[in-house]
Design a protein around this motif. Structure first.
Motif, mmCIF file in Angstrom:
data_model
loop_
_atom_site.group_PDB
_atom_site.id
_atom_site.type_symbol
_atom_site.label_atom_id
_atom_site.label_comp_id
_atom_site.label_asym_id
_atom_site.label_seq_id
_atom_site.Cartn_x
_atom_site.Cartn_y
_atom_site.Cartn_z
ATOM 1 N N ARG A 274 -1.205 -16.243 -52.520
ATOM 2 C CA ARG A 274 -0.604 -15.599 -51.354
ATOM 3 C C ARG A 274 -0.946 -14.103 -51.331
ATOM 4 O O ARG A 274 -1.175 -13.531 -50.256
ATOM 5 C CB ARG A 274 0.914 -15.810 -51.347
ATOM 6 C CG ARG A 274 1.341 -17.286 -51.381
ATOM 7 C CD ARG A 274 0.766 -18.090 -50.230
ATOM 8 N NE ARG A 274 1.049 -19.512 -50.351
ATOM 9 C CZ ARG A 274 2.022 -20.145 -49.720
ATOM 10 N NH1 ARG A 274 2.834 -19.475 -48.933
ATOM 11 N NH2 ARG A 274 2.194 -21.446 -49.884
ATOM 12 N N TYR A 275 -0.979 -13.487 -52.503
ATOM 13 C CA TYR A 275 -1.368 -12.073 -52.558
ATOM 14 C C TYR A 275 -2.822 -11.908 -52.121
ATOM 15 O O TYR A 275 -3.154 -11.011 -51.333
ATOM 16 C CB TYR A 275 -1.189 -11.518 -53.974
ATOM 17 C CG TYR A 275 -1.696 -10.100 -54.107
ATOM 18 C CD1 TYR A 275 -0.919 -9.018 -53.695
ATOM 19 C CD2 TYR A 275 -2.973 -9.843 -54.611
ATOM 20 C CE1 TYR A 275 -1.396 -7.716 -53.780
ATOM 21 C CE2 TYR A 275 -3.456 -8.542 -54.697
ATOM 22 C CZ TYR A 275 -2.666 -7.481 -54.292
ATOM 23 O OH TYR A 275 -3.151 -6.205 -54.367
ATOM 24 N N LYS A 278 -3.417 -12.152 -48.328
ATOM 25 C CA LYS A 278 -3.112 -10.926 -47.592
ATOM 26 C C LYS A 278 -4.145 -9.833 -47.869
ATOM 27 O O LYS A 278 -4.494 -9.055 -46.981
ATOM 28 C CB LYS A 278 -1.721 -10.424 -47.978
ATOM 29 C CG LYS A 278 -0.595 -11.345 -47.525
ATOM 30 C CD LYS A 278 0.759 -10.802 -47.951
ATOM 31 C CE LYS A 278 1.895 -11.736 -47.513
ATOM 32 N NZ LYS A 278 3.211 -11.225 -47.971
ATOM 33 N N SER A 279 -4.658 -9.783 -49.092
ATOM 34 C CA SER A 279 -5.577 -8.712 -49.482
ATOM 35 C C SER A 279 -6.997 -8.954 -49.002
ATOM 36 O O SER A 279 -7.730 -8.006 -48.680
ATOM 37 C CB SER A 279 -5.574 -8.554 -51.009
ATOM 38 O OG SER A 279 -4.275 -8.271 -51.489
ATOM 39 N N VAL A 343 5.025 -13.647 -56.084
ATOM 40 C CA VAL A 343 4.250 -12.877 -55.107
ATOM 41 C C VAL A 343 4.698 -11.415 -55.114
ATOM 42 O O VAL A 343 3.863 -10.489 -55.115
ATOM 43 C CB VAL A 343 4.401 -13.475 -53.692
ATOM 44 C CG1 VAL A 343 3.687 -12.607 -52.667
ATOM 45 C CG2 VAL A 343 3.867 -14.899 -53.645
ATOM 46 N N ALA A 344 6.014 -11.204 -55.143
ATOM 47 C CA ALA A 344 6.543 -9.832 -55.150
ATOM 48 C C ALA A 344 6.134 -9.098 -56.417
ATOM 49 O O ALA A 344 5.766 -7.913 -56.371
ATOM 50 C CB ALA A 344 8.065 -9.866 -55.009
ATOM 51 N N THR A 347 2.369 -8.245 -56.313
ATOM 52 C CA THR A 347 2.143 -7.156 -55.366
ATOM 53 C C THR A 347 2.551 -5.821 -55.966
ATOM 54 O O THR A 347 1.826 -4.818 -55.862
ATOM 55 C CB THR A 347 2.912 -7.408 -54.065
ATOM 56 O OG1 THR A 347 2.513 -8.666 -53.512
ATOM 57 C CG2 THR A 347 2.668 -6.302 -53.050
ATOM 58 N N THR A 351 -0.164 -2.849 -56.686
ATOM 59 C CA THR A 351 -0.107 -1.694 -55.787
ATOM 60 C C THR A 351 0.635 -0.497 -56.371
ATOM 61 O O THR A 351 0.348 0.646 -56.012
ATOM 62 C CB THR A 351 0.554 -2.082 -54.453
ATOM 63 O OG1 THR A 351 1.874 -2.591 -54.704
ATOM 64 C CG2 THR A 351 -0.265 -3.139 -53.737
#
Length: 366
Positions: A274-275, A278-279, A343-344, A347, A351
């Motif tokens: 999922r990461y 998005k990336s 996922v959190a 991320t 980041t």
């Protein structure tokens, strides 16, 4: 006078080589990790092969190896034990040279992979578990007078690891113009172990300083075999991450060319998908998620040690083959898998450099 079979083999080899000549190289995609300036991550995108995965290289090598060893003729039925992607690619090459193909695969194999095998003219022979694919493939080969390709034995020897545009040569050629052209690490996972062997041997042959990190999922014996040296280890359960991890130590697994292994929890592999979606703006297969977690671990360690450099990881296949599994909220819910915390955490780590609550304990890093 040259035999009819020799002529057929020559024609088959030419068809496979012509197919290779029509194909461009796969892309090397940079992916920023904002928390780790000076550490450059690149994804070697093997999903752009005609059959959509890293296994296209392996299948081509296996067919050429079998043809040049005299194991295939114009009447052969090709049989392979697979979790899906190798079978897709072998079905493609079997059709290319006009041979029937049977894939012996677990019932848990994604429907998208089964459809792809059948699209290329292959027939799927389903078994209950990954442990049954070997014996059933051997039985079918005996009964049909066919040839069992046996990727798990021949993957490490079928590919020319010195050159011939193997994946390692391609990676290092594409890295030449980058800020850190000699990667600190190349990260890949083990299904047969063939890709890891090719990369590790090429690095040693070229006398490079790059190290090889193999990522291993849960319910796989490769990590424990690497740590203990025990190649007789077996498990009853199979890996949730299709295409990598095995319930037994395959013959192509070559731990002596691996510099480090990392055991990756399945929940983090799935969260990584999922990461990455998005990336990158696209979906990847489960093994790519496993590789990314290992690469992220290495990036964090390099940053904490004050090191700069590059990491290359293998993007094994696209996510289109897993829409009904890894990307399905229903599939995850049926298995009580909640990926949002992972996922959190991924991320935050990528980041902001936040410590990972799921960071791997020492016994999972060797």
């Amino acid at each position: 006078m040259m035999s009819v079979n020799r002529v057929w083999v020559q024609q088959a080899v030419r068809k496979i080589e012509a197919d290779f000549n029509r194909s461009a190289d796969t892309h090397l995609i940079p992916l920023q990790l904002p928390a780790y300036p000076g550490v450059e991550l690149y994804l070697k995108d093997e999903s752009s092969h005609p059959t959509g995965s890293l296994k296209h290289r392996l299948a081509r090598s296996l067919f050429l190896y079998a043809l040049c060893n005299g194991w295939l003729n114009e009447h052969s039925t090709v049989i392979e034990a697979s979790s899906g992607s190798t079978a897709v690619s072998e079905a493609y090459f079997a059709r290319l040279i006009g041979l029937p193909f049977i894939a012996v695969i677990p019932k848990s194999t994604s429907q998208e992979k089964i459809a792809a095998i059948e699209f290329y003219g292959g027939r799927c022979h389903l078994v209950n578990s990954g442990r049954e694919i070997y014996g059933e493939s051997e039985r079918l080969a005996r009964e049909l007078g066919g040839h069992y390709m046996d990727q798990f034995t021949y993957a490490e020897r079928a590919t020319d690891w010195r050159s011939n545009n193997n994946i390692a040569e391609s990676i290092f050629s594409q890295m030449r113009q980058e800020p850190h052209p000699m990667p600190k690490w190349v990260v890949c996972s083990c299904g047969t172990g063939g890709t890891t062997a090719t990369i590790g041997r090429y690095i040693r042959y070229q006398t490079f300083e790059t190290r090889v990190c193999a990522a291993d999922p849960e319910n796989s014996v490769f990590f424990d075999a690497y740590v203990t040296g025990d190649n007789t280890l077996e498990l009853e359960a199979g890996s949730l991450i299709e295409g990598i991890g095995r319930p037994r130590v395959e013959r192509s697994f070559t731990p002596s060319i691996i510099d480090r292994m990392i055991k990756v929890p399945d929940i983090t592999s799935l969260g990584a998908l999922r990461y990455l979606e998005k990336s990158l703006g696209r979906r990847c297969g489960g093994s790519t998620g496993t590789n990314f977690i290992a690469a992220l671990q290495l990036a964090r360690e390099m940053h904490e040690a004050g090191q700069e450099g590059s990491i290359v990881m293998v993007l094994c296949d696209g996510g289109e083959r897993y829409l009904q599994t890894y990307y399905s909220d229903t599939w995850l819910a049926e298995r009580n898998i909640d990926i949002e915390p992972a996922v959190a955490a991924i991320t935050a780590c990528a980041t902001h450099g936040t410590a990972m609550p799921w960071e791997l304990p020492e016994h999972c890093r060797a």
